[in-house]
Design an enzyme around this catalytic site. Structure first.
Site, PDB file in Angstrom:
ATOM      1  N   HIS A  16       4.465 -11.168 -28.838  1.00 22.38           N
ATOM      2  CA  HIS A  16       4.044 -12.506 -29.256  1.00 22.38           C
ATOM      3  C   HIS A  16       4.799 -13.502 -28.364  1.00 22.38           C
ATOM      4  CE1 HIS A  16       3.936 -16.045 -31.927  1.00 22.38           C
ATOM      5  NE2 HIS A  16       2.945 -15.469 -32.570  1.00 22.38           N
ATOM      6  N   ASP A  33      11.549  -7.680 -33.352  1.00 21.87           N
ATOM      7  CA  ASP A  33      10.712  -8.730 -33.935  1.00 21.87           C
ATOM      8  C   ASP A  33       9.884  -8.073 -35.044  1.00 21.87           C
ATOM      9  OD1 ASP A  33       8.590 -10.315 -34.640  1.00 21.87           O
ATOM     10  OD2 ASP A  33       7.999 -10.838 -32.594  1.00 21.87           O
ATOM     11  N   GLN A  83       5.590  -8.886 -38.142  1.00 26.98           N
ATOM     12  CA  GLN A  83       4.396  -8.230 -38.710  1.00 26.98           C
ATOM     13  C   GLN A  83       4.753  -6.934 -39.424  1.00 26.98           C
ATOM     14  OE1 GLN A  83       1.471  -9.610 -38.854  1.00 26.98           O
ATOM     15  NE2 GLN A  83       1.817 -11.308 -37.442  1.00 26.98           N
ATOM     16  N   LYS A  97       4.893 -14.828 -43.673  1.00 23.55           N
ATOM     17  CA  LYS A  97       4.050 -13.642 -43.457  1.00 23.55           C
ATOM     18  C   LYS A  97       4.403 -12.561 -44.476  1.00 23.55           C
ATOM     19  CE  LYS A  97       3.916 -14.474 -38.479  1.00 23.55           C
ATOM     20  NZ  LYS A  97       2.592 -15.025 -38.209  1.00 23.55           N
ATOM     21  N   CYS A 151      -1.538 -15.828 -29.773  1.00 24.84           N
ATOM     22  CA  CYS A 151      -0.180 -16.018 -29.218  1.00 24.84           C
ATOM     23  C   CYS A 151       0.288 -14.799 -28.430  1.00 24.84           C
ATOM     24  CB  CYS A 151       0.840 -16.340 -30.309  1.00 24.84           C
ATOM     25  SG  CYS A 151       0.611 -17.962 -30.992  1.00 24.84           S
TER      26      CYS A 151
END
Ligand code: PLP
Length: 416
Positions: free
Chosen positions: A132, A209, A212, A235, A373
């Site tokens: 991202h 990261d 998600q 999220k 993104c």
């Protein structure tokens, strides 16, 4: 079809569960809403919405500063939330949990503190080709300022990291690695444990990261042995404007502060400042207290439903949707990794993603179109003008997928 999910003494019925999400019960363009843009942000259960309201109705006050009762209550709620996050990701201590605005801020914090302090000319930083922008641009900026080199782990056509290639990129010049746990565009669940263990054999710290990952899979920072990890509240069924950075204490101790003022100060004179202990050293100014408190409610929601149940439900939806989508002529699904969450990017031959998205919106179906993104991934790696992306959450149903498939047939009829 009624999907009843039962696992480890926890069970839920998706139709009953949907009643906990007031936003879902509405018409868009005259049709019942189908919300398939969960990778961008997911919807909030009543428990989370109520916790924000309750915070402002009962304990709103500034934290850590007052001796009055309300301030103590707000501080307790804020710190309880930190403890809840610690438990959620199985960190060793709550002083390793820093509240930030979201994943983007967490990456920027790491790049501009750890990175500015420890990355030097000629050093190498590795990210993957599926990052991202939030886990790409801060490292691009850092490496260009430091005259260091940014390298990319390549990916296969299926959307999986080429792990042999990654291992061959490791050497003593590599000083930091930052990779996405789950791709927001491809859905790929990356083998981050393997990446971390290979990196550690060269003493390279690894940032994960997990934006998600947090709503879909159990994160265990101790088991992964990652050095840094971030996720966003919005999220994870929580509010916007709150997220966390986890980092091992040994790194947080070494890093200079990110911003200055307020809570990050222990002692200050006109000439000199002594910084506060962890985690406060990285939390300058008044934090997002209601955000942190309601993030704890979001984690309660996830724990109550069970991440395994959520993952199983979404995986059933993924399989069902992919099968039905493959019935459509000209369908190309981008990202077919063996290990995937409920994210499907696709294009239909000859139809621009934007047109597909607009027609679906007219039918009340919210999908995302464009680069998501991840412009380099879509444009440079896959050579596409964009994709349409659907992404699932715990409240989505098979009937919604059927409506989406009907919508795609309409798109084809109108545009082919
Ligand atoms: N990383 C990934 C994989 C994401 O999907 C996102 C958001 O879509 C981010 C980072 C940035 O998260 P935020 O906008 O919450 O800071």
């Amino acid at each position: 079809m009624n999907i009843d999910i039962v696992n480890e003494n926890i069970s839920f019925d998706v139709y009953k569960l949907r009643k906990e999400f007031p936003l879902l019960d509405q018409q868009i363009n005259g049709c019942p809403l189908v919300y398939f843009d969960n990778a961008a942000t997911n919807q909030k259960p009543l428990s989370v919405i109520n916790s924000i309201r309750e915070y402002y109705e009962t304990i709103n006050s500034n934290v850590h500063r007052g001796i009055h009762t309300l301030s103590e209550r707000a501080t307790e709620a804020y710190e309880n939330s930190r403890e809840k996050v610690r438990e959620f990701i199985s960190a060793s201590g709550s002083n390793e949990i820093i509240f930030v605005r979201g994943t983007t801020e967490a990456v920027n914090l790491a790049a501009s503190t750890y990175g500015m302090q420890f990355i030097n000319e000629g050093d190498e930083i590795i990210v993957s080709a599926m990052e991202h922008h939030s886990n790409l641009v801060p490292w691009q900026n850092l490496t260009s300022r430091k005259k260091a080199l940014l390298k990319f782990i390549p990916i296969t056509d299926n959307g999986e990291l080429v792990m042999d290639e990654f291992k061959s990129m490791l050497n003593e010049k590599v000083k930091f690695i930052s990779v996405v746990y789950v791709s927001n565009t491809l859905g790929t669940i990356n083998p981050v444990k393997e990446i971390i263990s290979a990196a550690h054999s060269y003493n390279i710290p690894v940032f994960i990261d997990a934006a998600q990952a947090s709503p879909h899979i159990k994160i265990d920072v101790k088991e992964l042995d990652c050095d840094f990890l971030a996720f966003s509240g919005h999220k994870t069924y929580g509010p916007t404007g709150i997220g966390i950075l986890y980092a091992k204490e040994k790194y947080l101790d070494l890093m200079p502060p990110y911003q200055f003022g307020g809570e990050m100060i222990k002692n200050v004179s006109y000439e000199h400042t002594e910084y506060n202990n962890l985690p406060f050293k990285f939390e300058a100014g008044t934090p997002n207290i209601s955000g942190a408190v309601s993030l704890a409610s979001a984690i309660d929601f996830i724990n109550e439903k069970g991440l395994l149940n959520i993952a199983r439900h979404e995986s059933d939806l993924l399989k069902y949707a992919e099968n039905r989508m493959n019935e459509i002529e000209g369908m190309n699904i981008i990202g077919n990794a063996k290990n995937k969450t409920g994210v499907i990017s696709f294009i239909i031959n000859g139809i621009h993603p934007y047109d597909t998205g607009s027609i679906l919106d007219n039918l009340g179906i919210a999908v995302r179109t464009g680069f998501h993104c991840t412009q380099p991934l879509i444009e440079q790696r896959y050579n596409l003008p964009g994709t349409v992306r659907i992404s699932f959450a715990v409240y989505n149903t098979v009937e919604e997928i059927d409506r989406f498939i009907d919508g795609l047939h309409k798109v084809k009829k109108m545009l082919s």
